[in-house]
Design a protein around this motif. Structure first.
Motif: not given
Length: 227
Positions: A67-70, A177-179, A196-199, A205-213
């Motif tokens: 995905n893109y941050r947009s 991290f926030t789902p 359930v979406y995780m970013c 490899t590494n979970l991150i906070e979602c740039p956009v939902f």
């Protein structure tokens, strides 16, 4: 002069093509999406079990999506990289268990994995080849055991209703991290826990906070149906 103009025009077309193709290969993060089979099946459309049998009552992988941050996303990035079952032959048993298909008519899952690779996986080839793509999704599934996380928080697939905030809080507390929670509707139009979406970072490899939902809303209380 005319020949030079033609050559310049041709060069511009080539530049545009390769720039566009290259851009399509870039992405900012992955959505790792897990799906509750009870909610997939508890709809007007219903479901079909795989030809290999009814899946376990566990969250199953839906996909690993660049995905893109947009909020936009690339798709079908490389038509010259088709799904090849021989490439993931050593993963087939795990894919059947962790990434089952519930679509009708019943199948062994091959078409589902083919679709996921060709639509989404080919857009991550700059980071992951076909085998690495499926292996990464399976590794993330092991890392994020949603059913265990929710059970530990007293949220069980018993047909009861739970607040979306309690589901999010349980997952965030367990993973850090926030789902994002996606709902669908059962035959009675009750909203239920669907996906359930995780970013995940671009290495998958590494979970991150979602740039956009993603877009979409659930009601405050949603059903967690059995399977």
């Amino acid at each position: 002069m005319k020949a030079m103009r033609i050559q310049l025009a041709f060069s511009s077309i080539l530049f545009f093509f390769f720039a566009t193709f290259s851009f399509a290969q870039d992405f900012d993060f992955f959505y790792f999406v897990q799906q509750w089979p009870g909610s997939y099946c508890d709809t007007v459309k219903s479901c079909c079990y795989p030809t290999t049998g009814k899946p376990d009552a566990e969250f199953g992988i839906h996909g690993l999506w660049p995905n893109y941050r947009s909020g936009a996303y690339p798709s079908n990035c490389d038509p010259d990289s088709p799904y090849e079952s021989s490439v993931v032959n050593d993963l087939i048993d795990s894919l059947r268990k962790e990434w089952p298909t519930l679509a009708c008519p019943s199948s062994d899952g091959t078409h589902f994995w083919e679709h996921e690779w060709e639509k989404h996986g080919t857009c991550s080839e700059s980071a992951l080849n076909q085998h690495a793509y499926f292996q990464a999704a399976l590794d993330l599934k092991k890392k994020i055991d949603l059913l265990q996380i929710l059970n530990d928080a007293g949220i069980k697939p018993d047909g009861g209703y739970y607040s979306v905030s309690s589901i999010k809080d349980a997952i965030k507390q367990a993973t850090g991290f926030t789902p994002w929670i996606e709902c669908n509707a059962d035959e009675g139009r009750n909203r239920q826990l669907y996906q359930v979406y995780m970013c995940v970072d671009t290495s998958a490899t590494n979970l991150i906070e979602c740039p956009v939902f993603p877009r979409g809303k659930c009601t405050a209380q949603i059903e967690f149906p059995p399977f």
